[in-house]
Every structure is written in structure tokens, then in C-alpha cells.
Design an enzyme around this catalytic site. Structure first.
Site, short mmCIF file in Angstrom:
data_model
loop_
_atom_site.label_atom_id
_atom_site.label_comp_id
_atom_site.label_asym_id
_atom_site.label_seq_id
_atom_site.Cartn_x
_atom_site.Cartn_y
_atom_site.Cartn_z
N GLU A 22 -36.81 -14.82 52.31
CA GLU A 22 -37.83 -13.77 52.23
C GLU A 22 -37.98 -13.12 53.60
OE1 GLU A 22 -41.80 -15.21 51.47
OE2 GLU A 22 -42.44 -13.25 50.72
N ARG B 6 -38.03 -7.93 45.83
CA ARG B 6 -39.14 -8.47 45.05
C ARG B 6 -39.96 -7.31 44.51
NH1 ARG B 6 -44.38 -12.11 46.89
NH2 ARG B 6 -45.32 -10.08 47.21
N TRP C 108 -54.81 -17.64 42.48
CA TRP C 108 -54.13 -16.36 42.72
C TRP C 108 -52.90 -16.61 43.57
CZ3 TRP C 108 -52.94 -14.09 47.34
CH2 TRP C 108 -53.50 -14.71 48.48
N ARG D 215 -39.29 -23.22 48.23
CA ARG D 215 -39.96 -22.10 48.91
C ARG D 215 -40.63 -22.50 50.22
NH1 ARG D 215 -40.09 -17.34 49.41
NH2 ARG D 215 -42.26 -16.82 49.04
N ASP E 11 -47.46 -13.73 57.78
CA ASP E 11 -48.35 -14.73 58.38
C ASP E 11 -47.59 -15.95 58.88
OD1 ASP E 11 -48.85 -14.63 55.21
OD2 ASP E 11 -48.90 -16.73 55.82
N HIS F 52 -40.15 -19.42 52.63
CA HIS F 52 -41.29 -18.51 52.63
C HIS F 52 -41.36 -17.73 53.94
CE1 HIS F 52 -45.98 -18.28 52.39
NE2 HIS F 52 -45.43 -17.25 51.78
N HIS G 230 -47.70 -15.79 41.76
CA HIS G 230 -48.77 -16.24 42.65
C HIS G 230 -49.71 -17.28 42.04
CE1 HIS G 230 -50.25 -15.65 46.65
NE2 HIS G 230 -49.31 -14.75 46.81
N GLU H 185 -41.38 -16.64 40.89
CA GLU H 185 -41.97 -17.50 41.92
C GLU H 185 -43.37 -17.95 41.55
OE1 GLU H 185 -41.96 -15.46 45.64
OE2 GLU H 185 -43.57 -16.68 46.45
N TYR I 42 -53.71 -8.26 45.22
CA TYR I 42 -53.14 -8.55 46.55
C TYR I 42 -51.64 -8.28 46.57
CZ TYR I 42 -51.75 -11.56 50.48
OH TYR I 42 -51.22 -12.06 51.64
N ASN J 182 -52.73 -19.12 57.60
CA ASN J 182 -53.48 -17.89 57.28
C ASN J 182 -54.88 -18.19 56.76
OD1 ASN J 182 -53.92 -15.20 56.84
ND2 ASN J 182 -52.44 -14.99 55.14
N GLU K 129 -44.42 -22.61 48.41
CA GLU K 129 -44.89 -22.05 49.68
C GLU K 129 -46.18 -22.72 50.16
OE1 GLU K 129 -45.22 -17.87 48.45
OE2 GLU K 129 -47.37 -18.02 48.71
N ASP L 126 -43.19 -12.54 41.98
CA ASP L 126 -44.11 -13.62 42.37
C ASP L 126 -45.33 -13.59 41.46
OD1 ASP L 126 -45.63 -15.50 43.69
OD2 ASP L 126 -45.52 -14.53 45.66
#
Ligand code: CS2
Ligand code: MG
Length: 409
Positions: A346, A147, A409, A290, A323, A319, A219, A243, A159, A37, A269, A217
Site C-alpha cells: 500500500e 484501491r 468502521w 496486512r 499515519d 499497511h 474497513h 480488505e 472516511y 494514529n 492492519e 477496503d
């Protein structure tokens, strides 16, 4: 049976996907996902310039040997671009092997260890009320694990948070491709977040009761002591997992988090090899792996890291964002069905446009995913449909603190 040719297909139905199509001299084709991504063209170029020319004439059945050839042969190891490219070759060769055997991939990995894969869906909301609506909508769609993400008072743009559409036919797209030549910028305030999140879970537990598995999450946005604080504050709400509570490059940081909280932790991830997990698994600093087949070098290393994790009673939580293409998703569904230490999967649901390009045998029913029983991965690429959507630059957002500092992030 040798590889005759390989071709990189770029398509962008509702987001960009990089797919490798490998064809053998017997006319068998296999697909692999190489989507990274926001950096798609780097992988597409790595594949077409440095990998595709090496493939013709190689024995299509020698998957491990080809993996090692591409990994060790490059000298320059690891990294998301390299590993996504290797992943695509690995998946495509497993797809071919399954088609030749006439068996779905999970059968080649030892057969099914369960009837289906428990999936978690993504609920979010800009308010507690819209979050509740989103959770209800997911439960109605059959999800048995959710989630939970919300907007945070004091943070303007976050996000992965959007209200559930009011009309039931409309797709819930809370992580749309950020199309444009530059990333959008979002903001972040750790103190506001740490204050708010426990109140969200208090609300959700009160409304939905103690049994529903809930995930969250963070992030990568917290430092280890902040992650420990959040884990502790969330203990009363009995999360399935927290997560990416902290960026895991600082692996020792997870020791600190672990010392303070029993909230289960999921990480990885953004990892791209089993070596990234070495300390986290051997010291039992996490509970869920993940990794995604796509960013981790494919089916072969995903299976290996899960066998390593099994020795420490650590389970999978692969994960599965949109994407990761339907090809990459299928690869990890087959692994998840076969391994004993599966945890949860997920599942974000691809758009109708994506599903018209990638025809999937995968099913989602009563909260469980199954990769289907078509030989190989069970995904077919409609090349004509794919050609109708050309690549468009798209980026993940960038996050800044109030004073302008770039933040994780
Ligand atoms: C997220 C992802 O699925 C997740 O847990 O962290 O949506 C992530 O933001 C994207 O895959 C990034 O490409
Ligand atoms: Mg995540």
C-alpha cells in the site's frame, strides 16, 4: 557498540508522528516509527517513561535480545501501545546495524528478491464520474494497481473518500488528519453499502477493462455473513483483494466468509503480534498479511510472520497509510523487497511538509516502490524542521448507525 541515549521526537507536519532516535556510544544514530494514529501521546509516554531509561548501556547489535527483553520483560504483553513502542526500538536498531555494515537493511534480510515492490494507490470519488477521474489520475502517476472506494447513496459521511483535486499540482488528501479535540462522527448503513459496491466495480471494470488489479477496503464494517455476501457479489469483478471485510477479533468468522467466496481476503492492519495471525494463517483463512512494521513490533516480527505465512502460500500486503511515518514505511519496504512471499504494498504518498521533515531514499517509479540503497533504513530526520510542527490532537472518526448505535468502521 552500546546504546548511549534515546530520544522521542513528536512532530506534526500535516499529521502527528512519533519517532524514536537512538544514538550509540560511537555516534551512530537509528530511527524508529512509533506513531499510533489518535493515541500518539500514549506511545510517546510509554517510550520516554518506560523504555528509553532501559536502553543506555545495552549492546546496540543485540536486536532480538532487546526485542525479547522489552516484550517478555514488561510481563504485560501485546497491545498497540506496547507494540508500537517496541517497534520503534527494533527499527532503530536495524537502522543502526545497516549503517554500521554500510548496507541497506534489505541486504541484511537476505538481499532483494525482486527489482521493485508493486504498489497500490487509492482512488476514490463521491460519484462514479469523480471516481473514474481519480483512477485516471492514478494511472497517469504510474500506479499499476488501484484501491477503489466511493461514497454510498444514503450514507452522508464516509472516511477515506474524497474527489481528486482538479489541479494536478495539488496533493490528493482523502484521509486528512482529523485535527480537533474530539473525533467527528460519521454514519453507516450496511444494506445500502452492500447494494452499492458491486455497481461501482461493474462501472470500473467496464471502463478500465479486466486487467487492472483492483482492491477494496470494507474497513471492518461487516458481520461475517455480510462479508461473505459482499465477497460473492464482487466475484465477477475479479478483485485483487477485499480488505478487513469483518473485524478479525472473531477469527472463526473468517471460516464462514471463506466457505462462501473465492474473493481473496486481506486482514491485519490493526493486529499487533504474530499470534493474532495464528488461526487465520494456519487455517488459510486469508490471502494477504496486512500488518505494518510500526504496529506489529518492528522489522523482526514482521519478517517472522511472513516466514510463517510462506508455509501456507500467503503473501504480504503491508499497511502503508500516511499515519505510518516514512520511517515505518521504509522498514516494511526493506522487508517486502527481501521476502519471497511479497504480494503488494500500500502506498499513500506523504505530504510535502512530511517529506521535508523525513528525508527518504525511497523511490516510486512506474508503479513500483524501492527503499533505496542508503545504509540502514534510508530515512533521515531533519530535527529542526520537525521542531517547527508541534503535536496537535487528532482523532479518527467514530461511526454510528441511523439509530445512534456505535458501529465498527
Ligand atoms: C486504511 C487506513 O490504509 C488503510 O487500509 O484502513 O487508512 C486506516 O484507516 C488508518 O491507517 C487508520 O489510522
Ligand atoms: Mg485498511
Amino acid at each position: 557498540m552500546n546504546i548511549a541515549s534515546a530520544e522521542v521526537v513528536l512532530t506534526s507536519p500535516s499529521r502527528n508522528f512519533v519517532t524514536l532516535k537512538v544514538t550509540t556510544d560511537e555516534g551512530v544514530t537509528g530511527l524508529g516509527d512509533a506513531t499510533l494514529n489518535g493515541r500518539e501521546l500514549a506511545v510517546a509516554t510509554y517510550l520516554s517513561e518506560h523504555v528509553v531509561p532501559l536502553l543506555p548501556g545495552r549492546d546496540a547489535h543485540r536486536i532480538e535480545d532487546t526485542w525479547q527483553y522489552l516484550y517478555r520483560g514488561a510481563y504485560w504483553r501485546r497491545g498497540p501501545v506496547t507494540m508500537a513502542a517496541i517497534a520503534a526500538v527494533d527499527m532503530a536498531l536495524w537502522d543502526i546495524k545497516g549503517k554500521v555494515a554500510g548496507l541497506p537493511l534489505y541486504q541484511l534480510l537476505g538481499g532483494a528478491s525482486r527489482n521493485g515492490l508493486l504498489a497500490y494507490g487509492h482512488a476514490s470519488g463521491t460519484s462514479l464520474q469523480s471516481l473514474s477521474e481519480s483512477i485516471h489520475a492514478h494511472l497517469e502517476r504510474g500506479y499499476r494497481a488501484i484501491r477503489v472506494q466511493t461514497a454510498v447513496p444514503g450514507i452522508n459521511a464516509l472516511y477515506g473518500v474524497a474527489d481528486q483535486p482538479q489541479s494536478s499540482g495539488e496533493r490528493y488528501d482523502y484521509e486528512p488528519a482529523g485535527r480537533g479535540v474530539r473525533p467527528v462522527e460519521e454514519d453507516w448503513d450496511t444494506a445500502a453499502y452492500l447494494r452499492h459496491v458491486p455497481t461501482v466495480f461493474e462501472h470500473v471494470r467496464q471502463e478500465f477493462g479486466p486487467e487492472l488489479p483492483l482492491l477494496h477496503d470494507a474497513h471492518h464494517r461487516l458481520r461475517p455473513i455480510e462479508a461473505a455476501t459482499l465477497g460473492k457479489r464482487l466475484e465477477p469483478y475479479d478483485l485483487f483483494w477485499l480488505e478487513d471485510c469483518t473485524p478479525a477479533e472473531n477469527q472463526q468468522g473468517l471460516r464462514l466468509v471463506r466457505q462462501h467466496t473465492t474473493t481473496p481476503l486481506a486482514i491485519g492492519e490493526v493486529f499487533n503480534t504474530g499470534w493474532d495471525y495464528q488461526q487465520l494463517i494456519s487455517e488459510q483463512l486469508i490471502d494477504y498479511v496486512r500488518a505494518a512494521a510500526t504496529h506489529f513490533g518492528g522489522v523482526t516480527p514482521l519478517r517472522k510472520v511472513m516466514d510463517f505465512a510462506a508455509a501456507f502460500q500467503i503473501r504480504s500486503g503491508f499497511h502503508g497509510p500516511t499515519d505510518v511515518s516514512p520511517v515505518g514505511l521504509a522498514a516494511q519496504l526493506h522487508v517486502g523487497l527481501a521476502i519471497h512471499n511479497f504480494g503488494i504494498q500500500e502506498y499513500m504518498e506523504h505530504s510535502a511538509a512530511t517529506n521535508n521533515v523525513f528525508h527518504q531514499s525511497m523511490t516510486f517509479k512506474d508503479g513500483y516502490l524501492h527503499p533505496g540503497d542508503n545504509p540502514g533504513l534510508g530515512v533521515e530526520l531533519d530535527e529542526e524542521a520537525a521542531a517547527g510542527f508541534s503535536y496537535q490532537p487528532a482523532y479518527l472518526p467514530v461511526t454510528r448507525l441511523r439509530d445512534g448505535t456505535i458501529h465498527d468502521w
